[in-house]
Scaffold this motif. Structure first.
Motif, PDB file in Angstrom:
ATOM      1  N   GLU A 181      28.462  -1.811  45.039  1.00 50.20           N
ATOM      2  CA  GLU A 181      28.979  -0.606  45.679  1.00 50.20           C
ATOM      3  C   GLU A 181      30.461  -0.775  46.037  1.00 50.20           C
ATOM      4  O   GLU A 181      31.297   0.089  45.802  1.00 50.20           O
ATOM      5  CB  GLU A 181      28.154  -0.364  46.942  1.00 50.20           C
ATOM      6  N   ARG A 221      34.033   1.006  44.552  1.00 42.88           N
ATOM      7  CA  ARG A 221      35.006   1.668  45.420  1.00 42.88           C
ATOM      8  C   ARG A 221      36.393   1.038  45.274  1.00 42.88           C
ATOM      9  O   ARG A 221      37.398   1.733  45.289  1.00 42.88           O
ATOM     10  CB  ARG A 221      34.550   1.585  46.878  1.00 42.88           C
ATOM     11  N   PRO A 243      37.023   0.251  49.904  1.00 42.99           N
ATOM     12  CA  PRO A 243      36.731  -0.028  51.298  1.00 42.99           C
ATOM     13  C   PRO A 243      35.476   0.659  51.820  1.00 42.99           C
ATOM     14  O   PRO A 243      35.388   1.863  51.774  1.00 42.99           O
ATOM     15  CB  PRO A 243      37.947   0.538  52.009  1.00 42.99           C
ATOM     16  N   ALA A 244      34.556  -0.144  52.225  1.00 41.33           N
ATOM     17  CA  ALA A 244      33.567   0.397  53.127  1.00 41.33           C
ATOM     18  C   ALA A 244      34.077   0.011  54.497  1.00 41.33           C
ATOM     19  O   ALA A 244      34.239   0.839  55.366  1.00 41.33           O
ATOM     20  CB  ALA A 244      32.210  -0.208  52.877  1.00 41.33           C
TER      21      ALA A 244
END
Lengths: 252, 158
Positions: free
Chosen positions: B17, B21, B68-69
């Motif tokens: 994930e 991103r 970036p989460a």
């Protein structure tokens, strides 16, 4: 009987404002009470102010959400606090408690709080709170569904109104009581009692929840505690998470 | 209680994930903590790392890019020219989804100017620059969670 329209009269507004310790701006219709209150709060000369409207045409919710309003159906108001209350994020969370404590003496029982500050009644949201903070002030905006008989289809499943729940509430009386209760929670000395009240009325604690934090995959767990700083503690298979932002959905 | 296999699967999913991103972002390094699992990915600083404290096994993954989460506070950008997050929350670059951003690359800012908002518990906090300069890079992504002390924007100081 709803008397909020009395505030259109400058003499009533002035007298009411003196009693509440704030100057009051009343608008039959405005884009957003929050935008207007923020504008006022940025002015060095402003004292405590309350902006209230009978209708909003561009009300804010969080993110992409808007706060829908039809004329005279909702209580729509924003309060300025200058200087900013201590622990402003906790103040924002406890605004939900202020709304429940304002409604209780008006005969509305069985109110619930969904993290962080949504007010629920009979399975639907009746009020939401949103705050803006700057170095020297905080503006808190609150919307309460009061007189709606029908709700827009996009929110009908999750929202309700006091009227639909069988309560005829005078928005002027509610405004006065919420203002007093906000002044109570603005004082940090009252935070412990308000936190206790939040936990007592919570519909999030001890429930399975799904947390959606911006940009990462949602995770699920059990909401086990409200920390003293307002964070929601969620027990997951991998340990405890402290949730301070994001969307929390109660599952079943 | 999840077993090691479950933890590895969770870690790998998280890494994928983040990689997706980072591919579409200028951010160089990202870190996410979920429970006892911590995942960091970076564009050029070598292998990404996944942490899972004992008794959970660590999962490993290599990353060349990510997005970036959570923007890690453990970064390589000089703090002298970075405006950092004063608190953990969701970063917003504009006052509302329809409004233009407070700043963009090339914007000239003066100490005290608002450069973004960070939301926590439905309180939107104004984030102000304490320095004068020109925005060199927007580090954090609007709508993403940022941790306290993580860089939000980089400035070429005036």
């Amino acid at each position: 009987m709803d008397r909020l329209g009395l505030l259109a009269d400058p003499a009533v507004r002035s007298a009411f404002g003196r009693e509440l310790g704030r100057s009051i701006e009343y608008h039959a219709s405005i884009g957003s009470t929050q935008d207007r209150a923020r504008e006022l709060a940025r002015s060095d000369a402003s004292g405590p102010t309350l902006v209230v409207a009978d209708q909003q045409t561009a009300g804010h919710g969080r993110g992409e959400k808007s706060w829908l309003s039809e004329p005279r159906a909702s209580l729509l108001a924003s309060w300025t606090f200058r200087p900013a209350p201590a622990e402003p994020a906790l103040f924002a969370l406890l605004a939900g408690v202020a709304v429940t404590k304002a409604l209780r003496p008006l005969g509305v029982a069985d109110l619930g709080l969904k993290w962080p500050n949504d007010v629920w009644l009979t399975g639907g949201k009746i009020a939401g709170c949103l705050a803006h903070g700057a170095a020297d002030h905080v503006v808190i905006g609150i919307g309460v569904n009061v007189w709606q008989r029908e709700l827009a289809p996009e929110i009908a499943e999750t929202a309700t109104s006091l009227r639909r729940a069988g309560h005829d509430i005078d928005r002027l009386a509610l405004l006065a009581r919420i203002t007093s209760q906000l002044d109570v929670i603005a004082d940090p000395a009252n935070h412990p009692a308000a936190l206790t009240e939040w936990r007592r009325r919570s519909i999030t604690l001890d429930r399975e929840v799904e947390v959606t934090e911006a940009g990462i995959a949602p995770f699920r767990g059990k909401a086990v505690a409200l920390a003293d700083d307002g964070a929601l503690v969620v027990e997951t298979p991998y340990g405890q998470e402290r949730v301070i932002a994001g969307e929390v959905r109660v599952l079943g | 209680m999840a077993d090691g296999k479950g933890v590895r699967a969770e870690a790998n999913a998280l890494v994928e994930e983040l990689l997706a991103r980072l591919d579409t972002s200028d951010v160089r390094e990202l870190e996410v903590t979920r429970g006892t699992l911590r995942v960091r990915v970076a564009k050029s600083a070598g292998p990404a790392q996944t942490y899972a404290p004992a008794p959970m096994p660590a999962a490993q993954a290599l990353a060349q890019s990510a997005g970036p989460a959570v923007v890690s506070a453990d970064h390589s950008i000089a703090t002298t020219d970075a405006i950092t997050a004063p608190l953990t929350g969701v970063f917003y670059l504009s006052p509302s989804p329809q409004a233009p951003p407070f700043v963009q690359v090339g914007s000239v800012v003066a100490a005290g100017d608002v450069i973004g908002l960070i939301e926590a518990m439905k309180l939107f906090n104004e984030i102000r620059t304490t320095k004068n300069g020109r925005v060199r890079k927007i580090v954090a992504t609007s709508g993403q969670l940022v941790r306290a002390h993580a860089p939000l924007i980089e400035l070429d100081l005036a």
